[in-house]
Design a protein around this motif. Structure first.
Motif, PDB file in Angstrom:
ATOM      1  N   TRP A  69       7.712 -14.847  53.699  1.00 33.77           N
ATOM      2  CA  TRP A  69       8.552 -15.867  53.479  1.00 33.77           C
ATOM      3  C   TRP A  69       8.035 -16.608  51.968  1.00 33.77           C
ATOM      4  CZ3 TRP A  69       7.870 -21.834  55.526  1.00 33.77           C
ATOM      5  CH2 TRP A  69       9.031 -22.437  55.081  1.00 33.77           C
ATOM      6  N   ALA A  70       8.845 -16.588  51.119  1.00 33.72           N
ATOM      7  CA  ALA A  70       8.786 -17.394  49.690  1.00 33.72           C
ATOM      8  C   ALA A  70       9.800 -18.465  49.557  1.00 33.72           C
ATOM      9  CB  ALA A  70       9.068 -16.211  48.702  1.00 33.72           C
ATOM     10  N   ASP A  71       9.147 -19.603  49.387  1.00 33.62           N
ATOM     11  CA  ASP A  71       9.864 -20.879  49.520  1.00 33.62           C
ATOM     12  C   ASP A  71       9.342 -21.796  48.268  1.00 33.62           C
ATOM     13  OD1 ASP A  71      11.710 -22.784  50.794  1.00 33.62           O
ATOM     14  OD2 ASP A  71       9.672 -23.968  50.840  1.00 33.62           O
ATOM     15  N   HIS A  72      10.530 -22.300  47.539  1.00 28.68           N
ATOM     16  CA  HIS A  72      10.364 -22.752  46.316  1.00 28.68           C
ATOM     17  C   HIS A  72       9.565 -22.409  45.417  1.00 28.68           C
ATOM     18  CE1 HIS A  72      12.523 -26.757  47.496  1.00 28.68           C
ATOM     19  NE2 HIS A  72      12.184 -26.448  48.647  1.00 28.68           N
ATOM     20  N   ILE A  73       9.979 -21.177  44.998  1.00 24.39           N
ATOM     21  CA  ILE A  73       9.313 -20.406  43.819  1.00 24.39           C
ATOM     22  C   ILE A  73       9.952 -20.612  42.654  1.00 24.39           C
ATOM     23  CG2 ILE A  73       8.533 -18.195  43.360  1.00 24.39           C
ATOM     24  CD1 ILE A  73       7.056 -19.148  45.494  1.00 24.39           C
ATOM     25  N   SER A  74       9.215 -21.049  41.313  1.00 26.93           N
ATOM     26  CA  SER A  74       9.817 -20.620  40.190  1.00 26.93           C
ATOM     27  C   SER A  74       9.474 -19.428  39.666  1.00 26.93           C
ATOM     28  CB  SER A  74       9.698 -21.932  39.356  1.00 26.93           C
ATOM     29  OG  SER A  74      10.175 -23.107  39.868  1.00 26.93           O
ATOM     30  N   TYR A  75      10.516 -18.895  38.807  1.00 27.52           N
ATOM     31  CA  TYR A  75      10.077 -17.408  38.391  1.00 27.52           C
ATOM     32  C   TYR A  75      10.759 -17.083  36.990  1.00 27.52           C
ATOM     33  CZ  TYR A  75       9.214 -12.737  40.754  1.00 27.52           C
ATOM     34  OH  TYR A  75       8.453 -11.557  41.068  1.00 27.52           O
ATOM     35  N   LYS A  76       9.831 -16.756  35.978  1.00 29.96           N
ATOM     36  CA  LYS A  76      10.533 -16.573  34.744  1.00 29.96           C
ATOM     37  C   LYS A  76       9.343 -15.698  33.982  1.00 29.96           C
ATOM     38  CE  LYS A  76      12.453 -18.763  30.671  1.00 29.96           C
ATOM     39  NZ  LYS A  76      12.855 -20.033  30.060  1.00 29.96           N
ATOM     40  N   TRP A  77       9.858 -14.748  33.005  1.00 32.59           N
ATOM     41  CA  TRP A  77       9.281 -13.742  32.114  1.00 32.59           C
ATOM     42  C   TRP A  77       8.476 -13.040  32.993  1.00 32.59           C
ATOM     43  CZ3 TRP A  77       8.064 -19.359  30.606  1.00 32.59           C
ATOM     44  CH2 TRP A  77       8.773 -19.774  29.672  1.00 32.59           C
ATOM     45  N   ILE A  78       9.163 -12.281  33.998  1.00 34.45           N
ATOM     46  CA  ILE A  78       8.627 -11.291  34.792  1.00 34.45           C
ATOM     47  C   ILE A  78       9.098  -9.874  34.318  1.00 34.45           C
ATOM     48  CG2 ILE A  78       8.025 -10.553  37.191  1.00 34.45           C
ATOM     49  CD1 ILE A  78       7.141 -13.477  36.716  1.00 34.45           C
ATOM     50  N   SER A  79       8.529  -9.047  34.010  1.00 34.55           N
ATOM     51  CA  SER A  79       8.629  -7.674  33.561  1.00 34.55           C
ATOM     52  C   SER A  79       9.786  -6.966  34.444  1.00 34.55           C
ATOM     53  CB  SER A  79       7.617  -6.963  33.285  1.00 34.55           C
ATOM     54  OG  SER A  79       8.084  -5.484  32.680  1.00 34.55           O
ATOM     55  N   GLY A  81      10.812  -8.174  38.043  1.00 33.15           N
ATOM     56  CA  GLY A  81      11.495  -8.778  38.832  1.00 33.15           C
ATOM     57  C   GLY A  81      10.755  -8.954  40.065  1.00 33.15           C
ATOM     58  N   MET A  82      11.387  -9.259  41.351  1.00 27.55           N
ATOM     59  CA  MET A  82      11.000  -9.570  42.475  1.00 27.55           C
ATOM     60  C   MET A  82      11.620  -8.518  43.681  1.00 27.55           C
ATOM     61  SD  MET A  82      11.595 -12.909  45.118  1.00 27.55           S
ATOM     62  CE  MET A  82      10.559 -14.115  44.041  1.00 27.55           C
ATOM     63  N   ASP A  83      10.742  -7.444  43.702  1.00 26.01           N
ATOM     64  CA  ASP A  83      11.364  -6.280  44.496  1.00 26.01           C
ATOM     65  C   ASP A  83      10.713  -6.320  46.193  1.00 26.01           C
ATOM     66  OD1 ASP A  83      12.755  -5.374  42.213  1.00 26.01           O
ATOM     67  OD2 ASP A  83      11.214  -3.811  41.548  1.00 26.01           O
ATOM     68  N   MET A  84      11.526  -5.878  46.817  1.00 21.45           N
ATOM     69  CA  MET A  84      11.151  -5.727  48.310  1.00 21.45           C
ATOM     70  C   MET A  84      11.493  -4.411  48.771  1.00 21.45           C
ATOM     71  SD  MET A  84       9.873  -8.735  48.956  1.00 21.45           S
ATOM     72  CE  MET A  84       9.818 -10.186  47.944  1.00 21.45           C
ATOM     73  N   GLU A  85      10.637  -3.523  49.117  1.00 22.69           N
ATOM     74  CA  GLU A  85      10.633  -2.215  49.677  1.00 22.69           C
ATOM     75  C   GLU A  85       9.998  -2.043  50.943  1.00 22.69           C
ATOM     76  OE1 GLU A  85       9.115  -0.150  46.246  1.00 22.69           O
ATOM     77  OE2 GLU A  85      10.688  -0.659  45.033  1.00 22.69           O
ATOM     78  N   TYR A  86      10.984  -1.385  51.828  1.00 16.62           N
ATOM     79  CA  TYR A  86      10.266  -0.922  53.242  1.00 16.62           C
ATOM     80  C   TYR A  86       9.542  -2.151  53.730  1.00 16.62           C
ATOM     81  CZ  TYR A  86      11.095   3.759  51.225  1.00 16.62           C
ATOM     82  OH  TYR A  86      11.663   4.876  50.256  1.00 16.62           O
ATOM     83  N   THR A  87      10.402  -3.180  54.076  1.00 20.42           N
ATOM     84  CA  THR A  87       9.705  -4.517  54.560  1.00 20.42           C
ATOM     85  C   THR A  87      10.812  -5.092  55.345  1.00 20.42           C
ATOM     86  OG1 THR A  87       8.356  -4.705  52.609  1.00 20.42           O
ATOM     87  CG2 THR A  87       8.737  -6.852  53.897  1.00 20.42           C
ATOM     88  N   ASP A  88      10.453  -5.629  56.560  1.00 26.33           N
ATOM     89  CA  ASP A  88      11.313  -6.248  57.480  1.00 26.33           C
ATOM     90  C   ASP A  88      10.892  -7.817  57.581  1.00 26.33           C
ATOM     91  OD1 ASP A  88      12.461  -3.868  58.268  1.00 26.33           O
ATOM     92  OD2 ASP A  88      10.784  -3.212  59.397  1.00 26.33           O
ATOM     93  N   GLY A  89      11.859  -8.555  58.076  1.00 29.99           N
ATOM     94  CA  GLY A  89      11.585 -10.029  58.318  1.00 29.99           C
ATOM     95  C   GLY A  89      11.337 -10.631  57.115  1.00 29.99           C
ATOM     96  N   VAL A  90      12.048 -10.617  55.705  1.00 32.52           N
ATOM     97  CA  VAL A  90      11.822 -11.552  54.781  1.00 32.52           C
ATOM     98  C   VAL A  90      12.753 -12.399  54.533  1.00 32.52           C
ATOM     99  CG1 VAL A  90      11.592 -11.223  52.261  1.00 32.52           C
ATOM    100  CG2 VAL A  90      10.863  -9.120  53.449  1.00 32.52           C
ATOM    101  N   THR A  91      12.287 -13.968  53.976  1.00 34.62           N
ATOM    102  CA  THR A  91      13.003 -14.998  53.747  1.00 34.62           C
ATOM    103  C   THR A  91      12.569 -15.391  52.323  1.00 34.62           C
ATOM    104  OG1 THR A  91      13.404 -15.634  56.084  1.00 34.62           O
ATOM    105  CG2 THR A  91      13.895 -17.284  54.471  1.00 34.62           C
ATOM    106  N   VAL A  92      13.819 -15.403  51.417  1.00 28.75           N
ATOM    107  CA  VAL A  92      13.464 -16.161  50.271  1.00 28.75           C
ATOM    108  C   VAL A  92      14.235 -17.408  50.127  1.00 28.75           C
ATOM    109  CG1 VAL A  92      13.621 -15.905  47.686  1.00 28.75           C
ATOM    110  CG2 VAL A  92      12.815 -13.995  49.097  1.00 28.75           C
ATOM    111  N   SER A  93      13.863 -18.431  50.097  1.00 27.16           N
ATOM    112  CA  SER A  93      14.708 -19.845  50.130  1.00 27.16           C
ATOM    113  C   SER A  93      14.251 -20.742  48.894  1.00 27.16           C
ATOM    114  CB  SER A  93      14.436 -20.664  51.202  1.00 27.16           C
ATOM    115  OG  SER A  93      13.016 -20.936  51.495  1.00 27.16           O
ATOM    116  N   TRP A  94      15.209 -21.161  48.336  1.00 29.36           N
ATOM    117  CA  TRP A  94      14.821 -22.338  47.312  1.00 29.36           C
ATOM    118  C   TRP A  94      14.220 -21.852  46.031  1.00 29.36           C
ATOM    119  CZ3 TRP A  94      18.261 -26.376  47.394  1.00 29.36           C
ATOM    120  CH2 TRP A  94      18.485 -26.788  48.539  1.00 29.36           C
ATOM    121  N   LEU A  95      14.577 -20.314  45.815  1.00 27.09           N
ATOM    122  CA  LEU A  95      14.118 -19.696  44.600  1.00 27.09           C
ATOM    123  C   LEU A  95      14.780 -20.230  43.313  1.00 27.09           C
ATOM    124  CD1 LEU A  95      12.540 -17.393  43.191  1.00 27.09           C
ATOM    125  CD2 LEU A  95      14.863 -15.963  43.851  1.00 27.09           C
TER     126      LEU A  95
END
Length: 291
Positions: A69-79, A81-95
């Motif tokens: 669970w990734a919640d209220h994340i600020s993201y910038k200048w990332i070479s 990105g935000m990759d999700m591979e071979y993973t179950d049960g992911v929630t990204v909220s208020w990104l």
């Protein structure tokens, strides 16, 4: 940073800043069950391409990672990105994902989010100044299921959401509903083989394209129409609530990211990543003799 299982990292107050930090949840190291909240993750090799994610989950075809669970994340200048591979049960909220990068080609990071062989939900997320792939759903050996709702996308240069798979059992399905897309300069959807998208009750405004932006990839070109795809995709098994779609351009940027409406992303100092000293170079060679 390679993280361990059953860990939570929470920024207190207006949040915590992680400059140049990458967090990776890897199944072969036993990592699972992780929570990241109220964090600014930024400045991960912004002068390079594909040189590290800020937050990433990685498993394998035989050993998926799970529960992030990734919640209220600020993201910038990332070479990379935000990759999700071979993973179950992911929630990204208020990104809050800002793809602007004055140090890269076309002033944006080229990669945002690759979702592969993964089951993920995006709720109340804000993507702006991006170069497509928000997100891109792909499948190699298992089904990829992506659900996005209450999303606000503001100025995107390539496709908003893409889907493509590898076979009838390794397919990608995207349910894209109750979202607001503003200033799309490329495509709304981009489907490849074994890719399925249900574009449902979304608002599109100020499009910079030609109106025929729901596309299917061919072997050498794309075929695009003005008709949104309504493919038969999965139905979420959890309950969720829609926000007022017309207000998403106001409410999502106000409350997304670190500290919600009270926090902010720190300013970027280029000197941190670039040396102001000229390199010192010397050459030497063995002295030979003529015969």
């Amino acid at each position: 940073d390679l993280t361990k299982p059953d860990k939570t990292l929470i920024g207190m107050g207006c949040g915590a800043n992680f400059r140049g930090a990458s967090f990776v949840m890897r199944s072969y190291e036993g990592a699972k069950n992780q929570i990241y909240r109220n964090l600014a993750i930024y400045d991960v090799n912004p002068h390079l391409v594909e040189a590290g994610d800020g937050l990433e989950a990685v498993g394998s075809s035989s050993n998926h990672s799970s529960n992030l669970w990734a919640d209220h994340i600020s993201y910038k200048w990332i070479s990379d990105g935000m990759d999700m591979e071979y993973t179950d049960g992911v929630t990204v909220s208020w990104l809050d994902y800002d793809g602007a990068n004055e140090f890269n080609c076309q002033a944006t990071d080229p990669y945002m989010a690759l979702i592969e062989d993964t089951k993920i939900t995006y709720a109340n997320t804000y993507w702006h100044n991006t170069y497509g792939r928000v997100p891109k759903a792909a499948a190699q050996s298992a089904a990829t299921l992506v659900h996005l709702y209450n999303t606000y996308v503001d100025y995107n240069r390539f496709f908003t959401v893409g889907a493509g798979g590898n076979s009838s059992t390794a397919y990608a399905q995207v349910l894209y509903e109750n979202n607001y897309v503003n200033r799309e300069a490329g495509y709304y959807t981009d489907k490849g083989a074994y890719g399925y998208i249900n574009w449902k009750n979304n608002t599109v405004a100020n499009s910079l394209g030609n109106g025929s932006q729901f596309c299917i990839e061919g072997t050498s070109s794309r075929t695009c129409t003005a008709t949104a795809p309504t493919d038969n995709v999965f139905s979420p098994t959890y309950s969720y609530a829609f926000r007022d779609r017309a207000s998403l351009p106001t409410t999502i940027p106000e409350y997304a990211g670190i500290g919600g409406k009270w926090g902010s992303m720190p300013a970027y100092d280029q000197a941190f990543g670039i040396s102001n000293k000229a390199p010192s170079v010397s050459l030497s060679a063995a002295v030979g003799s003529d015969k």
